[in-house]
Every structure is written in C-alpha cells, then in structure tokens.
Write an enzyme that holds these catalytic residues in place. Structure first.
Site, short mmCIF file in Angstrom:
data_model
loop_
_atom_site.label_atom_id
_atom_site.label_comp_id
_atom_site.label_asym_id
_atom_site.label_seq_id
_atom_site.Cartn_x
_atom_site.Cartn_y
_atom_site.Cartn_z
CG HIS A 184 -32.04 27.41 -4.55
ND1 HIS A 184 -31.18 28.35 -5.04
CD2 HIS A 184 -32.31 26.56 -5.58
CE1 HIS A 184 -30.95 28.10 -6.32
NE2 HIS A 184 -31.61 27.02 -6.67
CD GLU A 230 -30.78 31.08 -7.43
OE1 GLU A 230 -32.02 31.13 -7.36
OE2 GLU A 230 -30.17 30.58 -8.41
CD GLU A 235 -30.20 23.23 -7.33
OE1 GLU A 235 -30.78 23.06 -8.41
OE2 GLU A 235 -30.39 24.23 -6.63
CB SER A 288 -26.30 24.01 -16.40
OG SER A 288 -26.00 25.35 -16.02
P1 13P Z 1 -30.55 26.19 -13.80
O1 13P Z 1 -31.18 24.89 -14.24
O2 13P Z 1 -31.16 27.38 -14.44
O3 13P Z 1 -29.06 26.14 -13.87
O4 13P Z 1 -30.92 26.35 -12.22
C1 13P Z 1 -30.69 25.29 -11.37
C2 13P Z 1 -31.32 25.59 -10.06
O5 13P Z 1 -30.86 26.44 -9.30
C3 13P Z 1 -32.55 24.86 -9.72
O6 13P Z 1 -32.90 25.05 -8.39
#
Ligand code: 13P
Length: 250
Positions: free
Chosen positions: A98, A100, A168, A213
């Site tokens: 991911h 993050e 993503e 999103s």
């Molecule tokens: P959001 O749907 O809150 O934008 O997050 C997307 C995400 O990072 C899912 O792994």
C-alpha cells in the site's frame, strides 16, 4: 469490467476500528446474507480485529484480509506480524505494498515482492498495490512508474496463485479526487498488459482493483470501466451505509 473475472470489493480499514466497529462488519455481512452480492467482498481490519471479525463473520460471504505482513516467517522482529499469524487469526487475503506502507515505512518494490512470497507460502491471496504520486503524474510518468512497480513488486511465483493488483493513485487516496474515467481505463489497460507479459495466463485472470476516493456516488461509473475488476475502498468501507452501495454497484 471483464466478464470472466469475478470482481472483488475490498475494504481497507487502515488504522481505524475498535471492538465496537465490528457491528458495522456484521451489518455488511447480514445484508449480503439476505441479498448475495455479485462481487466477492472482503474487509481488511487492523491486525487486532482480524481474529474477532473472522469469528463474528464465520460462514458468511465476507472474506477477511490483513493490511500488511512481515517479509520474514518468524523471529526477532519486534512489533511485526507474520503471514502465518494473520492466516491463523482468520485472514485469507492480505494487502501488500500500500502507498502508505511505501511512503511512511520505506517499503520498496523488492520488499513488497518478498512479502508477496511470504503471503503465498501461507496460502494468503495478495492484493498488491501500485500507483503514482501527483508529481509523477504531472511529469507524465504515471504509466512508467506503475509498470515499474508491477514488474518489480510481483514475483514470478505468482504464476501459480490467485492474486489481485490494486491501482491506487497516491493523490486520489483520502482526497476526494479521482482520475478521469479515461485515465483509470488507460492505467488499467497498461497494468493488464504488464501482467500478461510478466505472468502469462495468470496475469490475464487477476482482477485489477481501482482504489482512491471510491464512494457510493462514483462507484458504478468506475466499476463499469474496462479492466476494472473491483475496488479497494478506504474511508467508505468503515460503515455499512457507505460500503453496501459500493458492493451493490457491481
Ligand atoms: P480512500 O478510499 O479513503 O481514498 O482510501 C483508498 C485506499 O487507500 C484504500 O487502500
């Protein structure tokens, strides 16, 4: 959506959720029990809730996933959780790479690939995340960055396993911004080409999820795009009220 691939709608709860939040997971499962979804549905709670969520949703349609695992199988890695541990707790899938994790924990493609191998060794289905930053997109490098991530994060061992890729775009996560439909379709087509080149027939069958999103209001349009095989949903997966309409949009 590509007809032969069953879509997956996966919720990533990120670092959200205490015991009380399990009621939302139960509400999602109850709704799917009374009206089955066309898509596969998964929830990926924080590690602390995997076991309890798996017990509460046992026998239902919602699959449970983890959000990360260590690349190593066991040992002196304080604070880390292994593939065997999350599988033992009830997870069947795991989100890997991911953005993050890549940005905040310094995970590079090579480490993501090692984690994919660790997941496969324990029978977990990986959801491998890729995506460009805003700077990279504005520099016209989105496709090249994503292709590079696909090539370096997906080990050849995947040829013999079920897995998903999640596209993503980093700038679309948690911002309310999304790429245009044409941009999503273009990136998904690029990812499909890279998957087939790298993994042959297995690369043809892996669902490519879109994440960033996704909301009830935009889910139907995004999920109808060619090569969009589902969604990885953050904020809107935390409540049954938001997540169910996204599941029903398939
Ligand atoms: P959001 O749907 O809150 O934008 O997050 C997307 C995400 O990072 C899912 O792994």
């Amino acid at each position: 959506m590509t007809d032969s691939i069953r879509a997956l709608i996966a919720g990533n709860w990120k670092m959200n959720g205490l015991e009380a939040q399990l009621g939302e997971a139960e509400a999602i499962a109850a709704a799917l029990a009374s009206e089955p979804a066309r898509a596969r549905v998964a929830l990926c709670p924080p590690a602390t809730l995997i076991s309890r969520m798996a017990q509460r949703l046992k026998g239902g349609a919602v699959e449970i996933g983890a959000q990360d695992i260590a690349a190593q199988a066991s040992g002196a890695f304080t604070g880390d959780v292994s593939a065997a541990m999350v599988a033992d707790a009830g997870a069947r899938l795991v989100i890997l790479g991911h953005s993050e994790r890549r940005a905040l924990h310094g995970e590079d493609d090579a480490e993501v690939a090692r984690k994919v191998e660790a997941a496969l060794a324990c029978g977990l289905e990986p959801i491998v995340c890729v995506g460009e930053t805003l700077d990279q997109r504005q520099a016209g490098r989105a496709a090249a960055i994503v292709r590079g991530q696909v090539e370096a994060s997906l080990p050849p061992a995947l040829k013999a396993h079920a897995f998903c890729v999640a596209y993503e775009p980093v700038w679309a996560i948690g911002t309310g911004l999304t790429p245009s439909s044409a941009e999503i379709a273009a990136l998904h087509a690029d990812i499909r080409a890279a998957l087939v080149e790298r993994l042959g027939d297995t690369g043809r069958r892996a669902p490519i999820l879109y994440g960033g999103s996704v909301k009830p209001a935009n889910a139907a349009e995004i999920l109808a795009l060619p090569e969009v095989g589902g969604a990885l949903v953050g904020g809107a997966s935390l409540t049954a009220a938001d997540f169910l309409p996204i599941i029903r949009a398939v």
